[in-house]
Write a protein that holds these residues in place. Structure first.
Motif, PDB file in Angstrom:
ATOM      1  N   GLU A   1       1.022  -1.110   0.145  1.00 38.94           N
ATOM      2  CA  GLU A   1       0.013  -0.172   0.018  1.00 38.94           C
ATOM      3  C   GLU A   1       0.809   1.296  -0.079  1.00 38.94           C
ATOM      4  OE1 GLU A   1       0.096  -1.597   4.480  1.00 38.94           O
ATOM      5  OE2 GLU A   1      -0.310  -2.597   2.081  1.00 38.94           O
ATOM      6  N   SER A   2       2.092   1.042   0.603  1.00 40.07           N
ATOM      7  CA  SER A   2       2.955   2.214   0.591  1.00 40.07           C
ATOM      8  C   SER A   2       3.594   2.469  -0.873  1.00 40.07           C
ATOM      9  CB  SER A   2       4.226   2.059   1.508  1.00 40.07           C
ATOM     10  OG  SER A   2       3.468   2.130   2.988  1.00 40.07           O
ATOM     11  N   TRP A   3       3.894   1.362  -1.398  1.00 41.08           N
ATOM     12  CA  TRP A   3       4.569   1.415  -2.643  1.00 41.08           C
ATOM     13  C   TRP A   3       3.661   1.998  -3.734  1.00 41.08           C
ATOM     14  CZ3 TRP A   3       9.572   0.921  -4.057  1.00 41.08           C
ATOM     15  CH2 TRP A   3       9.953   0.827  -5.129  1.00 41.08           C
ATOM     16  N   SER A   4       2.468   1.511  -3.546  1.00 41.57           N
ATOM     17  CA  SER A   4       1.230   2.055  -4.765  1.00 41.57           C
ATOM     18  C   SER A   4       0.878   3.572  -4.431  1.00 41.57           C
ATOM     19  CB  SER A   4       0.047   1.316  -4.253  1.00 41.57           C
ATOM     20  OG  SER A   4      -0.673   1.692  -3.072  1.00 41.57           O
ATOM     21  N   ARG A   5       1.651   4.336  -3.527  1.00 44.36           N
ATOM     22  CA  ARG A   5       1.412   5.534  -3.716  1.00 44.36           C
ATOM     23  C   ARG A   5       2.142   6.241  -4.530  1.00 44.36           C
ATOM     24  NH1 ARG A   5       1.395   4.995   2.328  1.00 44.36           N
ATOM     25  NH2 ARG A   5      -0.632   4.549   3.057  1.00 44.36           N
ATOM     26  N   LEU A   6       3.312   5.494  -5.271  1.00 44.13           N
ATOM     27  CA  LEU A   6       4.119   6.142  -5.990  1.00 44.13           C
ATOM     28  C   LEU A   6       3.712   6.393  -7.489  1.00 44.13           C
ATOM     29  CD1 LEU A   6       7.198   4.029  -4.830  1.00 44.13           C
ATOM     30  CD2 LEU A   6       6.791   6.165  -4.124  1.00 44.13           C
ATOM     31  N   ALA A   7       3.877   7.368  -8.019  1.00 45.53           N
ATOM     32  CA  ALA A   7       3.246   7.778  -9.406  1.00 45.53           C
ATOM     33  C   ALA A   7       3.684   6.804 -10.487  1.00 45.53           C
ATOM     34  CB  ALA A   7       3.642   9.156  -9.779  1.00 45.53           C
ATOM     35  N   GLY A   8       2.685   6.244 -10.975  1.00 46.67           N
ATOM     36  CA  GLY A   8       2.857   5.035 -12.078  1.00 46.67           C
ATOM     37  C   GLY A   8       2.971   3.698 -11.521  1.00 46.67           C
ATOM     38  N   ALA A   9       3.052   3.431 -10.355  1.00 54.19           N
ATOM     39  CA  ALA A   9       3.074   2.146  -9.872  1.00 54.19           C
ATOM     40  C   ALA A   9       1.813   1.549  -9.470  1.00 54.19           C
ATOM     41  CB  ALA A   9       3.867   2.180  -8.355  1.00 54.19           C
ATOM     42  N   SER A  10       0.643   2.286  -9.677  1.00 52.50           N
ATOM     43  CA  SER A  10      -0.748   1.909  -9.307  1.00 52.50           C
ATOM     44  C   SER A  10      -1.544   2.467 -10.464  1.00 52.50           C
ATOM     45  CB  SER A  10      -1.262   2.099  -8.103  1.00 52.50           C
ATOM     46  OG  SER A  10      -1.533   3.140  -7.725  1.00 52.50           O
ATOM     47  N   LYS A  11      -2.669   2.012 -10.516  1.00 50.18           N
ATOM     48  CA  LYS A  11      -3.739   2.447 -11.499  1.00 50.18           C
ATOM     49  C   LYS A  11      -4.488   3.507 -10.982  1.00 50.18           C
ATOM     50  CE  LYS A  11      -4.455  -2.250 -13.348  1.00 50.18           C
ATOM     51  NZ  LYS A  11      -5.329  -3.291 -13.697  1.00 50.18           N
ATOM     52  N   THR A  12      -4.376   4.055  -9.803  1.00 47.57           N
ATOM     53  CA  THR A  12      -4.762   5.000  -9.120  1.00 47.57           C
ATOM     54  C   THR A  12      -4.156   6.479  -9.271  1.00 47.57           C
ATOM     55  OG1 THR A  12      -4.139   4.563  -7.068  1.00 47.57           O
ATOM     56  CG2 THR A  12      -6.233   3.674  -7.662  1.00 47.57           C
ATOM     57  N   SER A  13      -3.041   6.172  -9.810  1.00 43.31           N
ATOM     58  CA  SER A  13      -2.073   7.433  -9.718  1.00 43.31           C
ATOM     59  C   SER A  13      -2.772   8.568 -10.646  1.00 43.31           C
ATOM     60  CB  SER A  13      -0.872   7.204 -10.377  1.00 43.31           C
ATOM     61  OG  SER A  13       0.116   8.398 -10.635  1.00 43.31           O
ATOM     62  N   SER A  14      -2.527   9.782 -10.148  1.00 43.31           N
ATOM     63  CA  SER A  14      -3.180  10.885 -10.849  1.00 43.31           C
ATOM     64  C   SER A  14      -2.037  11.838 -11.712  1.00 43.31           C
ATOM     65  CB  SER A  14      -3.985  11.867 -10.114  1.00 43.31           C
ATOM     66  OG  SER A  14      -2.811  12.572  -8.826  1.00 43.31           O
ATOM     67  N   VAL A  15      -0.632  11.200 -11.485  1.00 38.78           N
ATOM     68  CA  VAL A  15       0.288  11.863 -12.146  1.00 38.78           C
ATOM     69  C   VAL A  15       0.816  10.957 -13.375  1.00 38.78           C
ATOM     70  CG1 VAL A  15       2.668  12.869 -11.932  1.00 38.78           C
ATOM     71  CG2 VAL A  15       1.015  12.842 -10.019  1.00 38.78           C
ATOM     72  N   LEU A  16       1.161   9.985 -13.414  1.00 37.73           N
ATOM     73  CA  LEU A  16       1.582   9.227 -14.348  1.00 37.73           C
ATOM     74  C   LEU A  16       0.932   7.986 -14.675  1.00 37.73           C
ATOM     75  CD1 LEU A  16       5.303   8.807 -13.429  1.00 37.73           C
ATOM     76  CD2 LEU A  16       4.461  10.544 -14.852  1.00 37.73           C
ATOM     77  N   PRO A  17       0.561   7.557 -16.038  1.00 38.36           N
ATOM     78  CA  PRO A  17      -0.207   6.523 -16.525  1.00 38.36           C
ATOM     79  C   PRO A  17       0.587   5.064 -15.598  1.00 38.36           C
ATOM     80  CG  PRO A  17       1.216   6.942 -18.258  1.00 38.36           C
ATOM     81  CD  PRO A  17       1.306   8.252 -17.389  1.00 38.36           C
ATOM     82  N   TYR A  18      -0.331   4.029 -15.505  1.00 38.24           N
ATOM     83  CA  TYR A  18       0.151   2.995 -14.671  1.00 38.24           C
ATOM     84  C   TYR A  18       1.185   2.250 -15.693  1.00 38.24           C
ATOM     85  CZ  TYR A  18      -0.264  -1.890 -12.864  1.00 38.24           C
ATOM     86  OH  TYR A  18       0.237  -3.084 -12.425  1.00 38.24           O
ATOM     87  N   ASN A  19       2.160   1.856 -15.060  1.00 38.76           N
ATOM     88  CA  ASN A  19       3.511   0.960 -15.690  1.00 38.76           C
ATOM     89  C   ASN A  19       3.473  -0.096 -14.828  1.00 38.76           C
ATOM     90  OD1 ASN A  19       6.088  -0.083 -15.853  1.00 38.76           O
ATOM     91  ND2 ASN A  19       6.389   1.647 -17.365  1.00 38.76           N
ATOM     92  N   PRO A  20       3.123  -1.394 -15.349  1.00 33.90           N
ATOM     93  CA  PRO A  20       2.980  -2.631 -14.496  1.00 33.90           C
ATOM     94  C   PRO A  20       4.331  -3.036 -13.989  1.00 33.90           C
ATOM     95  CG  PRO A  20       2.504  -3.185 -16.999  1.00 33.90           C
ATOM     96  CD  PRO A  20       2.620  -1.561 -16.738  1.00 33.90           C
ATOM     97  N   PHE A  21       5.326  -2.632 -14.545  1.00 30.12           N
ATOM     98  CA  PHE A  21       6.831  -3.080 -14.259  1.00 30.12           C
ATOM     99  C   PHE A  21       7.357  -2.546 -13.120  1.00 30.12           C
ATOM    100  CE2 PHE A  21       6.769  -3.615 -19.214  1.00 30.12           C
ATOM    101  CZ  PHE A  21       6.358  -5.047 -18.972  1.00 30.12           C
ATOM    102  N   VAL A  22       6.707  -1.282 -12.749  1.00 33.24           N
ATOM    103  CA  VAL A  22       7.223  -0.712 -11.264  1.00 33.24           C
ATOM    104  C   VAL A  22       6.080  -0.899 -10.320  1.00 33.24           C
ATOM    105  CG1 VAL A  22       8.539   1.021 -12.523  1.00 33.24           C
ATOM    106  CG2 VAL A  22       6.278   1.582 -11.938  1.00 33.24           C
TER     107      VAL A  22
END
Length: 395
Positions: free
Chosen positions: A19-40
Motif C-alpha cells: 500500500e505504501s509502494w502503490s502511492r508512487l506515481a505510475g506504480a498503481s492504476k490510481t495514480s493521478s500523475v503518471l499512467p500505470y506502468n505494470p513493471f514498477v
C-alpha cells in the motif's frame, strides 16, 4: 534534502508494504500523475524476487532506495540491484567492463537501477502522488551517487528511463546514453484495417498476405487474460518460453513460479496471445497492459510456422491495443523487422554515473559518438517506414 527526510536502502520487497509502494506515481492504476506502468508495480517486482528470478543467487541483489519522512511515509524510491554481471539488462556495457578490468579496475559489482529482464521505458525516479517532483527527483539522483560511493562499487546505471527524467540526471553529472526501439503509435485508428489504410499500397498488401499466411494450417488465435490464466495455461506457456528461450539466450531468466505469482497478483494486467492448431496451443506471447501502453515481452513456440512470430507478437498486439484504446505498443528490444509492420523507431534513454575519472572520460567520449550514430540511424530508418508520405507523424 530537508532534515525531515531520510534515505535508506532496502534489500527485499518483502519489507516494503504494497500500500505504501502503490502511492508512487505510475506504480498503481490510481495514480493521478503518471499512467500505470505494470513493471514498477509492487506485484511485478515482488514476483521477480519471490520466484527466485531476480535474487542475489541470480546476480540481482536488491538495493532499493527509499526516501521517507520521519514518520516512515514513503515519498520517493528507486528500484535498484547490485549486479555481479551484465545479463538481462538490454543496454550493453560489456565493453566498458572488459576495458576497465583489463586496466586493473574492478567493474563488478555495479548498481543497476532498472526492471530485471525488462527493456521497457518507465519511471525510474519514483515520487509519490502529491509530492514535489521537481525537488524529490534530484534528491533521489544525488542519493544514488552517494550510495554508489558508500558501497564502493564502480558505477550506477539507470536504464530505460523516460525522456523527462534525462535532464535530472544530466544536471547531476550523469552520462547520457541513447539507443533505439520500435513502437507502434495509435493515431486514433478505429481498427487494424484503418491503420493499414495509412500504409503505402504495396506494404498494405504485403502485410495482409503475411497475416493470411500465418494462420494457414488451421491456426487460430486466442487472447487470454484475467481468469483465463490458469495454471494449466501457464504450464503450456512456460514450455514455449523454455524451448525458445534456451535456444535464444542459452538460459531463460524467469522461473515457472514467476508466472504463477503474476497470475495471482496481476492477472488483469497480463495478456497472453496464444496460437492453437489441432486443439492444442503451439505458440504464445506474453504482454503486460499499462495505463496507455501494451508492452510486448517475450514469446515461445513448439512448432515453427512461417510468419507466426510476426502475427502473435506484432499484429495481434496492435489489434488488442486498438480494441482497448491504448496509445502505443512497445514491442521490446531491437528488431528492425518491426519497421515494415508499422512499428516506428523511437529513441530510448539511460543515465550512467561512473566513479573512476579515467573510465568516465573514455565512456563519455564513446557515448558522444554513439548518440550521433543512434540519431542518424533513427532518421534513416524513419525514411523507410511503410507509411504513405504525409501519413506518419513525428514521435
Amino acid at each position: 534534502m530537508t532534515d525531515e527526510l531520510s534515505i535508506r536502502v532496502e534489500r527485499s520487497f518483502k519489507n516494503i508494504a504494497p500500500e505504501s509502494w502503490s502511492r508512487l506515481a505510475g506504480a498503481s492504476k490510481t495514480s493521478s500523475v503518471l499512467p500505470y506502468n505494470p513493471f514498477v508495480s509492487h506485484a511485478f517486482l515482488s514476483s521477480l524476487e519471490e520466484s527466485g528470478s531476480a535474487t542475489d543467487k541470480t546476480g540481482w541483489l536488491g538495493n532499493h532506495l527509499l526516501l521517507e519522512t520521519d514518520s516512515g511515509e514513503l515519498i520517493g524510491a528507486v528500484v535498484g540491484y547490485l549486479k555481479s554481471h551484465s545479463q538481462g539488462e538490454y543496454v550493453f556495457d560489456h565493453g566498458w567492463a572488459d576495458a576497465f578490468e583489463r586496466a586493473g579496475g574492478r567493474y563488478y559489482p555495479k548498481l543497476q537501477c532498472s526492471i530485471p529482464f525488462t527493456p521497457a521505458t518507465g519511471p525510474r525516479l519514483l515520487v509519490a502522488d502529491g509530492q514535489d517532483r521537481e525537488a524529490i527527483q534530484p534528491a533521489l539522483a544525488e542519493s544514488l551517487k552517494e550510495v554508489t560511493r558508500q558501497l564502493g562499487v564502480s558505477s550506477a546505471h539507470i536504464t530505460f528511463l523516460p525522456q523527462d527524467e534525462v535532464s535530472v540526471f544530466e544536471t547531476d553529472g550523469y552520462l547520457h546514453r541513447t539507443d533505439q526501439q520500435f513502437h507502434f503509435i495509435n493515431e486514433g485508428y478505429s481498427d487494424h484495417d484503418a491503420f493499414l489504410e495509412t500504409l503505402a499500397s504495396r506494404k498494405r498488401k504485403a502485410l495482409k498476405k503475411e497475416r493470411r499466411a500465418a494462420l494457414e494450417h488451421g491456426i487460430t488465435i486466442d487472447w487470454l487474460t484475467g481468469s483465463d490464466l490458469t495454471e494449466g495455461i501457464w504450464d503450456q506457456f512456460f514450455a514455449f518460453y523454455m524451448d525458445t528461450g534456451s535456444r535464444k539466450w542459452g538460459r531463460p531468466y524467469l522461473t515457472r513460479k514467476f508466472y504463477s505469482l503474476i497470475g495471482e497478483r496481476m492477472a488483469d494486467d497480463v495478456l497472453l496471445v496464444m496460437a492453437k492448431r489441432e486443439g492444442r496451443y503451439i505458440a504464445g506471447a506474453i504482454n503486460f497492459i499499462g495505463g496507455e501502453t501494451l508492452y510486448g515481452r517475450h514469446w515461445g513456440c513448439i512448432e515453427d510456422h512461417p510468419f507466426l512470430h510476426f502475427e502473435v507478437c506484432y499484429h495481434q498486439a496492435i489489434d488488442f491495443a486498438l480494441s482497448k484504446g491504448l496509445k502505443r505498443v512497445e514491442a521490446g528490444a531491437q528488431g528492425e523487422h518491426k519497421l515494415a509492420r508499422g512499428y516506428l523507431p523511437v529513441i530510448t534513454h539511460s543515465a550512467h554515473y561512473i566513479g573512476h575519472q579515467g573510465l568516465r572520460r573514455a565512456v563519455a567520449d564513446y557515448l558522444k559518438h554513439e548518440r550521433e550514430q543512434v540519431e542518424e540511424m533513427s532518421e534513416v530508418l524513419s525514411e523507410h517506414s511503410p507509411f504513405r508520405k504525409g501519413e506518419r507523424q513525428d514521435i
